[in-house]
Scaffold this motif. Structure first.
Motif, mmCIF file in Angstrom:
data_model
loop_
_atom_site.group_PDB
_atom_site.id
_atom_site.type_symbol
_atom_site.label_atom_id
_atom_site.label_comp_id
_atom_site.label_asym_id
_atom_site.label_seq_id
_atom_site.Cartn_x
_atom_site.Cartn_y
_atom_site.Cartn_z
ATOM 1 N N HIS A 1 -1.507 8.175 -3.097
ATOM 2 C CA HIS A 1 -1.600 6.798 -2.249
ATOM 3 C C HIS A 1 -0.386 6.147 -1.945
ATOM 4 O O HIS A 1 0.027 6.078 -0.717
ATOM 5 N N VAL A 2 0.147 6.016 -3.001
ATOM 6 C CA VAL A 2 1.744 5.169 -2.737
ATOM 7 C C VAL A 2 2.753 5.948 -2.141
ATOM 8 O O VAL A 2 3.200 5.465 -1.240
ATOM 9 N N SER A 3 2.776 7.252 -2.386
ATOM 10 C CA SER A 3 3.717 8.311 -1.868
ATOM 11 C C SER A 3 3.175 8.335 -0.084
ATOM 12 O O SER A 3 4.370 8.086 0.417
ATOM 13 N N ALA B 1 8.265 1.606 -15.846
ATOM 14 C CA ALA B 1 7.464 1.107 -14.600
ATOM 15 C C ALA B 1 8.286 1.186 -13.150
ATOM 16 O O ALA B 1 9.474 1.186 -13.147
ATOM 17 N N ARG B 2 7.487 1.167 -12.220
ATOM 18 C CA ARG B 2 7.636 1.188 -10.864
ATOM 19 C C ARG B 2 7.302 -0.173 -10.185
ATOM 20 O O ARG B 2 6.235 -0.357 -10.282
ATOM 21 N N ARG B 3 8.087 -0.482 -9.375
ATOM 22 C CA ARG B 3 7.610 -1.751 -8.434
ATOM 23 C C ARG B 3 7.156 -1.237 -7.140
ATOM 24 O O ARG B 3 8.067 -0.324 -6.378
ATOM 25 N N THR B 4 6.332 -1.674 -6.363
ATOM 26 C CA THR B 4 5.841 -1.593 -5.027
ATOM 27 C C THR B 4 5.967 -2.915 -4.426
ATOM 28 O O THR B 4 5.526 -3.964 -4.737
ATOM 29 N N ALA B 5 6.269 -2.921 -3.089
ATOM 30 C CA ALA B 5 6.227 -4.107 -2.157
ATOM 31 C C ALA B 5 6.141 -3.591 -0.895
ATOM 32 O O ALA B 5 6.471 -2.487 -0.420
ATOM 33 N N LEU B 6 5.435 -4.418 0.017
ATOM 34 C CA LEU B 6 5.325 -4.248 1.399
ATOM 35 C C LEU B 6 6.789 -4.368 2.087
ATOM 36 O O LEU B 6 7.426 -5.328 1.822
ATOM 37 N N SER C 1 -2.724 10.171 -10.864
ATOM 38 C CA SER C 1 -2.397 10.995 -9.778
ATOM 39 C C SER C 1 -2.778 10.730 -8.462
ATOM 40 O O SER C 1 -2.031 10.879 -7.544
ATOM 41 N N ALA C 2 -4.057 10.017 -8.193
ATOM 42 C CA ALA C 2 -4.603 9.593 -6.898
ATOM 43 C C ALA C 2 -3.916 8.560 -6.649
ATOM 44 O O ALA C 2 -3.440 8.365 -5.243
ATOM 45 N N ALA D 1 5.006 6.543 5.273
ATOM 46 C CA ALA D 1 4.467 5.908 6.568
ATOM 47 C C ALA D 1 5.364 4.669 6.515
ATOM 48 O O ALA D 1 5.219 3.965 7.720
ATOM 49 N N GLY D 2 6.255 4.161 5.603
ATOM 50 C CA GLY D 2 7.142 3.143 5.696
ATOM 51 C C GLY D 2 6.521 1.936 5.534
ATOM 52 O O GLY D 2 6.898 0.557 6.026
ATOM 53 N N VAL D 3 5.252 1.753 5.243
ATOM 54 C CA VAL D 3 4.486 0.587 4.652
ATOM 55 C C VAL D 3 4.788 -0.131 3.302
ATOM 56 O O VAL D 3 4.841 -1.276 3.406
ATOM 57 N N VAL D 4 5.078 0.624 2.505
ATOM 58 C CA VAL D 4 5.618 0.092 0.984
ATOM 59 C C VAL D 4 6.739 0.786 0.779
ATOM 60 O O VAL D 4 7.154 1.793 1.153
ATOM 61 N N GLY D 5 7.571 -0.167 -0.054
ATOM 62 C CA GLY D 5 8.771 0.405 -0.741
ATOM 63 C C GLY D 5 8.499 0.650 -2.382
ATOM 64 O O GLY D 5 7.897 -0.102 -2.753
#
Length: 59
Positions: free
Chosen positions: A9-11, A30-35, A4-5, A16-20
């Protein structure tokens, strides 16, 4: 860090538009995160500042 933490943070970074965030094509759970471009620019600026601090500390 709890799930949850991490999710909070990812949300915040996404807002803020820093990651997608996108779905993983290989694993539906799974979910992928990227700058994003903004995130990459921010990270590069951070690295440049950090390098300047290290150079100054070394004299």
């Amino acid at each position: 860090m709890s799930k949850s933490a991490l999710s909070e943070h990812v949300s915040a970074l996404t807002d803020a538009g820093v990651v997608g965030v996108s779905n993983s094509p290989a694993d539906k759970r799974a979910r992928r995160t990227a700058l994003t471009d903004v995130g990459r620019e921010s990270f590069d600026a951070y690295l440049r500042r950090l390098e300047a601090i290290v150079r100054a500390a070394r004299g």
